[in-house]
Design a protein around this motif. Structure first.
Motif, PDB file in Angstrom:
ATOM      1  N   ALA A 125      13.338  26.903  24.672  1.00 47.39           N
ATOM      2  CA  ALA A 125      14.614  26.340  25.205  1.00 47.39           C
ATOM      3  C   ALA A 125      14.822  24.783  26.072  1.00 47.39           C
ATOM      4  CB  ALA A 125      15.378  27.773  25.579  1.00 47.39           C
ATOM      5  N   ALA A 126      13.415  25.166  26.784  1.00 49.47           N
ATOM      6  CA  ALA A 126      13.198  23.873  28.115  1.00 49.47           C
ATOM      7  C   ALA A 126      13.426  22.237  27.426  1.00 49.47           C
ATOM      8  CB  ALA A 126      12.409  24.466  28.847  1.00 49.47           C
ATOM      9  N   THR A 127      12.115  22.741  26.980  1.00 50.94           N
ATOM     10  CA  THR A 127      11.955  21.495  25.398  1.00 50.94           C
ATOM     11  C   THR A 127      13.071  20.880  24.916  1.00 50.94           C
ATOM     12  OG1 THR A 127       9.621  22.283  25.446  1.00 50.94           O
ATOM     13  CG2 THR A 127       9.662  21.254  24.072  1.00 50.94           C
ATOM     14  N   VAL A 128      13.240  21.768  24.182  1.00 51.43           N
ATOM     15  CA  VAL A 128      14.239  21.416  23.432  1.00 51.43           C
ATOM     16  C   VAL A 128      15.860  20.687  24.297  1.00 51.43           C
ATOM     17  CG1 VAL A 128      16.579  21.802  21.491  1.00 51.43           C
ATOM     18  CG2 VAL A 128      14.066  22.540  21.698  1.00 51.43           C
ATOM     19  N   LEU A 129      16.021  21.108  25.079  1.00 54.46           N
ATOM     20  CA  LEU A 129      17.140  20.163  25.814  1.00 54.46           C
ATOM     21  C   LEU A 129      16.403  19.556  26.285  1.00 54.46           C
ATOM     22  CD1 LEU A 129      18.277  24.040  28.299  1.00 54.46           C
ATOM     23  CD2 LEU A 129      19.575  22.349  26.791  1.00 54.46           C
ATOM     24  N   VAL A 156       1.595  22.803  27.652  1.00 52.09           N
ATOM     25  CA  VAL A 156       1.398  24.276  28.315  1.00 52.09           C
ATOM     26  C   VAL A 156       2.269  25.467  26.818  1.00 52.09           C
ATOM     27  CG1 VAL A 156       2.988  25.896  29.727  1.00 52.09           C
ATOM     28  CG2 VAL A 156       1.945  23.732  30.124  1.00 52.09           C
ATOM     29  N   SER A 157       3.117  24.938  26.346  1.00 49.29           N
ATOM     30  CA  SER A 157       4.305  26.149  25.036  1.00 49.29           C
ATOM     31  C   SER A 157       2.832  26.405  24.076  1.00 49.29           C
ATOM     32  CB  SER A 157       4.816  25.785  24.894  1.00 49.29           C
ATOM     33  OG  SER A 157       6.016  25.434  25.649  1.00 49.29           O
ATOM     34  N   THR A 161      -2.855  29.150  27.800  1.00 46.47           N
ATOM     35  CA  THR A 161      -2.853  30.880  27.660  1.00 46.47           C
ATOM     36  C   THR A 161      -1.264  31.436  27.924  1.00 46.47           C
ATOM     37  OG1 THR A 161      -3.211  31.522  29.832  1.00 46.47           O
ATOM     38  CG2 THR A 161      -5.196  30.463  27.758  1.00 46.47           C
ATOM     39  N   ALA A 162      -0.979  33.040  27.639  1.00 45.31           N
ATOM     40  CA  ALA A 162      -0.292  33.485  27.945  1.00 45.31           C
ATOM     41  C   ALA A 162      -0.179  33.434  29.411  1.00 45.31           C
ATOM     42  CB  ALA A 162       0.132  34.946  27.295  1.00 45.31           C
ATOM     43  N   GLU A 163      -0.800  33.653  30.262  1.00 44.87           N
ATOM     44  CA  GLU A 163      -0.919  33.771  31.330  1.00 44.87           C
ATOM     45  C   GLU A 163       0.044  32.398  31.739  1.00 44.87           C
ATOM     46  OE1 GLU A 163      -4.096  34.656  29.702  1.00 44.87           O
ATOM     47  OE2 GLU A 163      -3.770  36.984  29.508  1.00 44.87           O
ATOM     48  N   VAL A 164      -0.978  31.524  31.842  1.00 43.51           N
ATOM     49  CA  VAL A 164      -0.184  29.722  32.516  1.00 43.51           C
ATOM     50  C   VAL A 164       0.358  30.006  31.798  1.00 43.51           C
ATOM     51  CG1 VAL A 164      -1.143  27.629  32.318  1.00 43.51           C
ATOM     52  CG2 VAL A 164      -3.190  29.081  31.746  1.00 43.51           C
ATOM     53  N   GLN A 165       1.401  30.022  30.498  1.00 43.48           N
ATOM     54  CA  GLN A 165       2.745  29.678  30.174  1.00 43.48           C
ATOM     55  C   GLN A 165       3.605  30.440  31.294  1.00 43.48           C
ATOM     56  OE1 GLN A 165       3.530  30.482  26.258  1.00 43.48           O
ATOM     57  NE2 GLN A 165       1.549  29.365  25.740  1.00 43.48           N
ATOM     58  N   ALA A 166       2.988  32.015  31.689  1.00 45.04           N
ATOM     59  CA  ALA A 166       3.985  33.120  32.574  1.00 45.04           C
ATOM     60  C   ALA A 166       4.420  32.576  34.112  1.00 45.04           C
ATOM     61  CB  ALA A 166       3.271  34.200  32.429  1.00 45.04           C
ATOM     62  N   VAL A 167       2.854  31.975  34.366  1.00 46.54           N
ATOM     63  CA  VAL A 167       3.386  31.623  35.533  1.00 46.54           C
ATOM     64  C   VAL A 167       3.632  30.025  35.875  1.00 46.54           C
ATOM     65  CG1 VAL A 167       0.896  30.542  37.449  1.00 46.54           C
ATOM     66  CG2 VAL A 167       0.206  32.690  36.497  1.00 46.54           C
ATOM     67  N   PHE A 168       3.890  28.938  34.827  1.00 50.01           N
ATOM     68  CA  PHE A 168       4.034  27.983  34.990  1.00 50.01           C
ATOM     69  C   PHE A 168       5.437  27.809  34.493  1.00 50.01           C
ATOM     70  CE2 PHE A 168       5.749  24.659  32.148  1.00 50.01           C
ATOM     71  CZ  PHE A 168       5.647  23.756  33.392  1.00 50.01           C
TER      72      PHE A 168
END
Length: 237
Positions: A125-129, A156-157, A161-168
């Motif tokens: 959603a942030a990317t689209v905005l 990142v998206s 990894t899923a963990e990095v995405q969550a932290v970001f």
């Protein structure tokens, strides 16, 4: 794109993701606090707050059926959004009022998504905005800033990894919540020093005949309430 790929993307977008451990949530909050509180870091990170601020003006201008001429972001972290329409009235008031609350409200919305474990949805959603805002940018520095910010979200998206995405994601939301607070205090300090005569608060004062300090207090209330409420969601309190 075949149906299998489409289904996979849809499942990824609408699925639930595992949030990071509480200690990581706290670390991301401290990192965001450093980005906002330390002056050398704030000089750079404030560009992201300006994107949200001017994006808020632009979005409300469109929603109130004003004609959005364009958005310019400057290297001193200032920005300007130009829209055409009736110079008074509710549409103009809402457009002028949207800037300072925008980062905090975006952070609050992001915190709601993260509390619901919708990490991927938040990042996309942030990317689209950001992509939508890029269309309205009217200067090279602004375009570069939005492209770099949006490119980070894309990388990142899709590749982290899923963990990095969550932290970001948690870092971004903490930053919006905290970054929405400091500009309001900065505006108050400038006004006490006799500066910023054409600030959003002063423009709103002229539009509504309500003292600019009242608008400044409203900005403070939105920022602090968003930080408290969003922080509770992020910490799962």
């Amino acid at each position: 794109m075949d149906s299998t790929t489409t289904a996979g993307i849809w499942d990824r977008l609408t699925g639930l993701q595992t949030p990071p451990a509480l200690w990581l949530v706290i670390v991301t909050g401290l990192a965001a606090l450093a980005a906002v509180g330390l002056r050398p870091l704030w000089k750079l990170s404030r560009n992201a707050v300006t994107i949200a601020h001017e994006g808020g003006h632009g979005l409300i201008a469109l929603l109130t059926r004003r004609r959005l001429e364009g958005i310019r972001l400057h290297s001193d972290t200032s920005g300007v959004t130009v829209s055409w329409g009736k110079p008074t009235g509710l549409g103009m008031i809402l457009t002028a009022a949207a800037g300072y609350p925008a980062p905090s409200l975006l952070g609050l919305g992001g915190a709601a998504l993260l509390s619901a474990h919708r990490i991927t949805l938040l990042l996309w959603a942030a990317t689209v905005l950001l992509l939508a805002m890029l269309v309205m940018i009217r200067n090279a520095y602004g375009a570069l800033t939005v492209v770099l910010t949006g490119g980070t979200f894309v990388l990142v998206s899709w590749f982290a990894t899923a963990e990095v995405q969550a932290v970001f994601a948690y870092l971004v939301v903490w930053f919006l919540l905290l970054g929405g607070v400091r500009p309001v205090f900065e505006l108050g300090a400038k006004r006490r020093g006799g500066g910023a005569p054409d600030s959003d608060a002063d423009q709103l004062g002229r539009l509504t005949h309500v003292h600019p300090v009242a608008w400044l207090l409203l900005f403070h209330a939105v920022a602090l309430c968003s930080l408290i409420g969003g922080g509770r969601w992020l910490l799962n309190l």
